[in-house]
Write a protein that holds these residues in place. Structure first.
Motif, PDB file in Angstrom:
ATOM      1  N   ILE A   1     -28.010 -10.612 -24.029  1.00  0.00           N
ATOM      2  CA  ILE A   1     -27.257  -9.643 -23.501  1.00  0.00           C
ATOM      3  C   ILE A   1     -26.866  -9.970 -22.187  1.00  0.00           C
ATOM      4  CG2 ILE A   1     -29.388  -8.612 -22.365  1.00  0.00           C
ATOM      5  CD1 ILE A   1     -26.412  -6.725 -23.729  1.00  0.00           C
ATOM      6  N   LEU A   2     -27.449 -10.919 -21.450  1.00  0.00           N
ATOM      7  CA  LEU A   2     -27.015 -11.576 -20.153  1.00  0.00           C
ATOM      8  C   LEU A   2     -25.563 -12.281 -20.281  1.00  0.00           C
ATOM      9  CD1 LEU A   2     -27.144 -11.829 -16.962  1.00  0.00           C
ATOM     10  CD2 LEU A   2     -28.668 -13.937 -17.734  1.00  0.00           C
ATOM     11  N   LYS A   3     -25.456 -12.968 -21.376  1.00  0.00           N
ATOM     12  CA  LYS A   3     -24.204 -13.584 -21.497  1.00  0.00           C
ATOM     13  C   LYS A   3     -23.120 -12.562 -21.880  1.00  0.00           C
ATOM     14  CE  LYS A   3     -23.281 -17.730 -23.606  1.00  0.00           C
ATOM     15  NZ  LYS A   3     -23.008 -18.590 -24.612  1.00  0.00           N
ATOM     16  N   VAL A   4     -23.554 -11.585 -22.644  1.00  0.00           N
ATOM     17  CA  VAL A   4     -22.349 -10.641 -23.145  1.00  0.00           C
ATOM     18  C   VAL A   4     -21.993  -9.789 -21.901  1.00  0.00           C
ATOM     19  CG1 VAL A   4     -22.147  -8.081 -24.079  1.00  0.00           C
ATOM     20  CG2 VAL A   4     -23.316  -9.899 -25.452  1.00  0.00           C
ATOM     21  N   LEU A   5     -23.108  -9.425 -20.893  1.00  0.00           N
ATOM     22  CA  LEU A   5     -22.696  -8.916 -19.481  1.00  0.00           C
ATOM     23  C   LEU A   5     -21.824  -9.780 -18.678  1.00  0.00           C
ATOM     24  CD1 LEU A   5     -26.128  -7.339 -18.457  1.00  0.00           C
ATOM     25  CD2 LEU A   5     -24.042  -6.150 -19.269  1.00  0.00           C
TER      26      LEU A   5
ATOM     27  N   LYS B   1     -18.195 -11.528 -29.905  1.00  0.00           N
ATOM     28  CA  LYS B   1     -17.845 -10.371 -31.080  1.00  0.00           C
ATOM     29  C   LYS B   1     -18.353  -9.017 -30.496  1.00  0.00           C
ATOM     30  CE  LYS B   1     -17.667 -13.402 -35.105  1.00  0.00           C
ATOM     31  NZ  LYS B   1     -18.303 -13.729 -36.075  1.00  0.00           N
ATOM     32  N   PHE B   2     -19.614  -8.905 -29.935  1.00  0.00           N
ATOM     33  CA  PHE B   2     -20.241  -7.616 -29.370  1.00  0.00           C
ATOM     34  C   PHE B   2     -19.490  -7.374 -28.256  1.00  0.00           C
ATOM     35  CE2 PHE B   2     -23.186  -5.151 -27.259  1.00  0.00           C
ATOM     36  CZ  PHE B   2     -23.370  -4.020 -28.102  1.00  0.00           C
ATOM     37  N   ALA B   3     -19.103  -8.160 -27.432  1.00  0.00           N
ATOM     38  CA  ALA B   3     -18.387  -8.051 -26.055  1.00  0.00           C
ATOM     39  C   ALA B   3     -17.083  -7.432 -26.595  1.00  0.00           C
ATOM     40  CB  ALA B   3     -18.062  -9.123 -25.186  1.00  0.00           C
ATOM     41  N   LYS B   4     -16.255  -8.048 -27.666  1.00  0.00           N
ATOM     42  CA  LYS B   4     -14.854  -7.541 -27.792  1.00  0.00           C
ATOM     43  C   LYS B   4     -14.987  -6.120 -28.426  1.00  0.00           C
ATOM     44  CE  LYS B   4     -11.998 -10.340 -28.126  1.00  0.00           C
ATOM     45  NZ  LYS B   4     -10.901 -10.611 -26.806  1.00  0.00           N
TER      46      LYS B   4
ATOM     47  N   ILE C   1     -16.371 -10.392 -16.691  1.00  0.00           N
ATOM     48  CA  ILE C   1     -15.404 -11.495 -16.076  1.00  0.00           C
ATOM     49  C   ILE C   1     -14.110 -11.512 -16.718  1.00  0.00           C
ATOM     50  CG2 ILE C   1     -17.433 -12.959 -14.983  1.00  0.00           C
ATOM     51  CD1 ILE C   1     -16.378 -14.905 -17.337  1.00  0.00           C
ATOM     52  N   HIS C   2     -14.173 -10.669 -18.078  1.00  0.00           N
ATOM     53  CA  HIS C   2     -13.017 -11.145 -18.893  1.00  0.00           C
ATOM     54  C   HIS C   2     -11.593 -10.744 -18.564  1.00  0.00           C
ATOM     55  CE1 HIS C   2     -13.431  -6.620 -19.716  1.00  0.00           C
ATOM     56  NE2 HIS C   2     -12.560  -6.938 -20.436  1.00  0.00           N
ATOM     57  N   ASP C   3     -11.595  -9.843 -17.648  1.00  0.00           N
ATOM     58  CA  ASP C   3     -10.449  -9.234 -16.980  1.00  0.00           C
ATOM     59  C   ASP C   3      -9.996  -9.992 -15.750  1.00  0.00           C
ATOM     60  OD1 ASP C   3      -9.341  -8.103 -19.399  1.00  0.00           O
ATOM     61  OD2 ASP C   3     -10.008  -6.047 -18.660  1.00  0.00           O
ATOM     62  N   ILE C   4     -10.910 -10.565 -14.861  1.00  0.00           N
ATOM     63  CA  ILE C   4     -10.435 -11.090 -13.901  1.00  0.00           C
ATOM     64  C   ILE C   4      -9.215 -12.123 -13.656  1.00  0.00           C
ATOM     65  CG2 ILE C   4     -11.356 -13.265 -12.056  1.00  0.00           C
ATOM     66  CD1 ILE C   4     -14.237 -11.775 -12.404  1.00  0.00           C
ATOM     67  N   VAL C   5      -8.830 -12.452 -14.769  1.00  0.00           N
ATOM     68  CA  VAL C   5      -7.793 -13.380 -14.925  1.00  0.00           C
ATOM     69  C   VAL C   5      -6.431 -12.443 -14.416  1.00  0.00           C
ATOM     70  CG1 VAL C   5      -8.416 -15.030 -16.128  1.00  0.00           C
ATOM     71  CG2 VAL C   5      -7.636 -12.939 -17.594  1.00  0.00           C
ATOM     72  N   GLU C   6      -6.607 -11.146 -14.761  1.00  0.00           N
ATOM     73  CA  GLU C   6      -5.596 -10.349 -14.690  1.00  0.00           C
ATOM     74  C   GLU C   6      -5.064 -10.099 -13.049  1.00  0.00           C
ATOM     75  OE1 GLU C   6      -6.283  -6.694 -16.835  1.00  0.00           O
ATOM     76  OE2 GLU C   6      -6.049  -7.704 -18.835  1.00  0.00           O
ATOM     77  N   ILE C   7      -5.963 -10.573 -11.970  1.00  0.00           N
ATOM     78  CA  ILE C   7      -5.561 -10.576 -10.698  1.00  0.00           C
ATOM     79  C   ILE C   7      -4.152 -11.467 -10.745  1.00  0.00           C
ATOM     80  CG2 ILE C   7      -6.265 -11.751  -8.474  1.00  0.00           C
ATOM     81  CD1 ILE C   7      -9.102 -10.998  -9.347  1.00  0.00           C
TER      82      ILE C   7
ATOM     83  N   ALA D   1     -15.952 -21.199 -19.236  1.00  0.00           N
ATOM     84  CA  ALA D   1     -16.590 -21.451 -20.587  1.00  0.00           C
ATOM     85  C   ALA D   1     -16.934 -20.174 -21.143  1.00  0.00           C
ATOM     86  CB  ALA D   1     -17.681 -22.339 -20.639  1.00  0.00           C
ATOM     87  N   ILE D   2     -17.405 -19.310 -20.440  1.00  0.00           N
ATOM     88  CA  ILE D   2     -17.894 -17.834 -21.016  1.00  0.00           C
ATOM     89  C   ILE D   2     -16.601 -17.299 -21.226  1.00  0.00           C
ATOM     90  CG2 ILE D   2     -18.857 -15.677 -20.105  1.00  0.00           C
ATOM     91  CD1 ILE D   2     -21.191 -17.363 -19.030  1.00  0.00           C
ATOM     92  N   TRP D   3     -15.589 -17.406 -20.346  1.00  0.00           N
ATOM     93  CA  TRP D   3     -14.271 -16.621 -20.437  1.00  0.00           C
ATOM     94  C   TRP D   3     -13.543 -17.256 -21.840  1.00  0.00           C
ATOM     95  CZ3 TRP D   3      -8.951 -18.245 -20.472  1.00  0.00           C
ATOM     96  CH2 TRP D   3      -8.114 -17.247 -20.431  1.00  0.00           C
ATOM     97  N   GLU D   4     -13.618 -18.463 -22.028  1.00  0.00           N
ATOM     98  CA  GLU D   4     -13.004 -19.092 -23.186  1.00  0.00           C
ATOM     99  C   GLU D   4     -13.674 -18.450 -24.359  1.00  0.00           C
ATOM    100  OE1 GLU D   4     -10.217 -20.798 -23.424  1.00  0.00           O
ATOM    101  OE2 GLU D   4      -9.972 -22.007 -21.845  1.00  0.00           O
ATOM    102  N   GLU D   5     -14.931 -18.452 -24.316  1.00  0.00           N
ATOM    103  CA  GLU D   5     -15.663 -17.855 -25.378  1.00  0.00           C
ATOM    104  C   GLU D   5     -15.397 -16.316 -25.940  1.00  0.00           C
ATOM    105  OE1 GLU D   5     -20.595 -17.361 -26.666  1.00  0.00           O
ATOM    106  OE2 GLU D   5     -20.110 -18.739 -24.880  1.00  0.00           O
ATOM    107  N   PHE D   6     -15.538 -15.462 -24.875  1.00  0.00           N
ATOM    108  CA  PHE D   6     -15.074 -14.144 -25.220  1.00  0.00           C
ATOM    109  C   PHE D   6     -13.561 -14.171 -25.796  1.00  0.00           C
ATOM    110  CE2 PHE D   6     -12.534 -10.490 -23.689  1.00  0.00           C
ATOM    111  CZ  PHE D   6     -13.387  -9.346 -24.074  1.00  0.00           C
ATOM    112  N   GLU D   7     -12.576 -14.902 -25.371  1.00  0.00           N
ATOM    113  CA  GLU D   7     -11.358 -14.975 -25.775  1.00  0.00           C
ATOM    114  C   GLU D   7     -11.367 -15.554 -27.346  1.00  0.00           C
ATOM    115  OE1 GLU D   7      -8.449 -13.904 -24.481  1.00  0.00           O
ATOM    116  OE2 GLU D   7      -9.570 -12.873 -22.807  1.00  0.00           O
ATOM    117  N   ALA D   8     -12.357 -16.556 -27.491  1.00  0.00           N
ATOM    118  CA  ALA D   8     -12.124 -16.971 -28.850  1.00  0.00           C
ATOM    119  C   ALA D   8     -12.734 -16.164 -30.050  1.00  0.00           C
ATOM    120  CB  ALA D   8     -12.953 -18.203 -28.892  1.00  0.00           C
ATOM    121  N   SER D   9     -13.715 -15.246 -29.493  1.00  0.00           N
ATOM    122  CA  SER D   9     -14.327 -14.206 -30.480  1.00  0.00           C
ATOM    123  C   SER D   9     -15.010 -14.740 -31.484  1.00  0.00           C
ATOM    124  CB  SER D   9     -13.009 -12.863 -30.839  1.00  0.00           C
ATOM    125  OG  SER D   9     -12.818 -12.519 -29.787  1.00  0.00           O
ATOM    126  N   GLU D  10     -15.719 -15.969 -31.223  1.00  0.00           N
ATOM    127  CA  GLU D  10     -16.581 -16.312 -32.576  1.00  0.00           C
ATOM    128  C   GLU D  10     -17.905 -16.348 -32.438  1.00  0.00           C
ATOM    129  OE1 GLU D  10     -14.951 -20.370 -32.558  1.00  0.00           O
ATOM    130  OE2 GLU D  10     -12.912 -19.817 -33.005  1.00  0.00           O
TER     131      GLU D  10
END
Length: 199
Positions: free
Chosen positions: A61-65, A131-134, A70-76, A117-126
């Motif tokens: 759950i910590l990784k999901v959090l 998958k849960f975060a998505k 951070i997933h949308d920080i790139v939108e800055i 790496a966490i951002w990339e992992e979220f984007e890859a959705s594997e």
């Protein structure tokens, strides 16, 4: 050395304050006010905590959090791309990757590498966590649009088929939530707030 690390971390903290100014298309529940990225990320973090038991697999759950925060920080840098945009692909653009390198790169090297790496992992959705975060990322606007007489479903070109395709990611991460999510889509069609091109 400690001071140098701290100053980089403080610089990053100051930089990400800008996420509070990134407006999303979706609006707050039962409201005309648009949500910003910081509010969205906070809401996803709370949803992840509350709904963690619905994950298809055991998750860290910590990784999901970390992912949802951070997933949308790139939108800055890259801005928010509407999920149903017909001209610009919503998924992992080169702009976003450059933004991740620049913004997370403000941090000390080890932290920067971890967050990229966490951002990339979220984007890859594997992974189970991604998958849960998505699933949470897809569920929140569904709940919002259902409460707002369709909300972004009223945008040009948005149809049941398109919404269903995007929302099916919920099933990939939280299958037990999917029947409820699908019922909201069907209810939207019934109420006439989601265009059904099948008829």
């Amino acid at each position: 050395m400690i001071l140098d690390t701290l100053l980089k971390q403080i610089d990053f903290i100051k930089e990400i304050d800008k996420i509070k100014y990134i407006q999303r298309k979706t609006k707050l529940f039962n409201s005309d006010r648009q949500e910003n990225d910081a509010e969205h990320s906070w809401h996803l973090a709370m949803m992840a905590i509350v709904l963690a038991e619905h994950s298809n697999e055991k998750i860290d759950i910590l990784k999901v959090l970390k992912m949802v925060l951070i997933h949308d920080i790139v939108e800055i840098d890259a801005g928010d791309t509407f999920i149903y945009d017909t001209e610009k692909n919503h998924t992992n653009t080169d702009e976003e990757r450059l933004a991740a390198q620049r913004i997370f790169g403000i941090l000390p090297k080890e932290q920067a590498e971890e967050l990229i790496a966490i951002w990339e992992e979220f984007e890859a959705s594997e992974t189970a966590e991604a998958k849960f975060a998505k699933a949470m990322d897809r569920l929140e606007p569904l709940l919002q649009n259902s409460s707002n007489n369709g909300g972004t479903w009223n945008e040009p070109g948005v149809t049941y088929k398109k919404v269903f395709a995007k929302k099916s990611a919920i099933k990939e991460g939280a299958e037990s939530i999917w029947p409820y999510a699908e019922s909201l889509l069907n209810e939207g069609v019934k109420k006439g707030i989601l265009k059904d091109e099948r008829n």
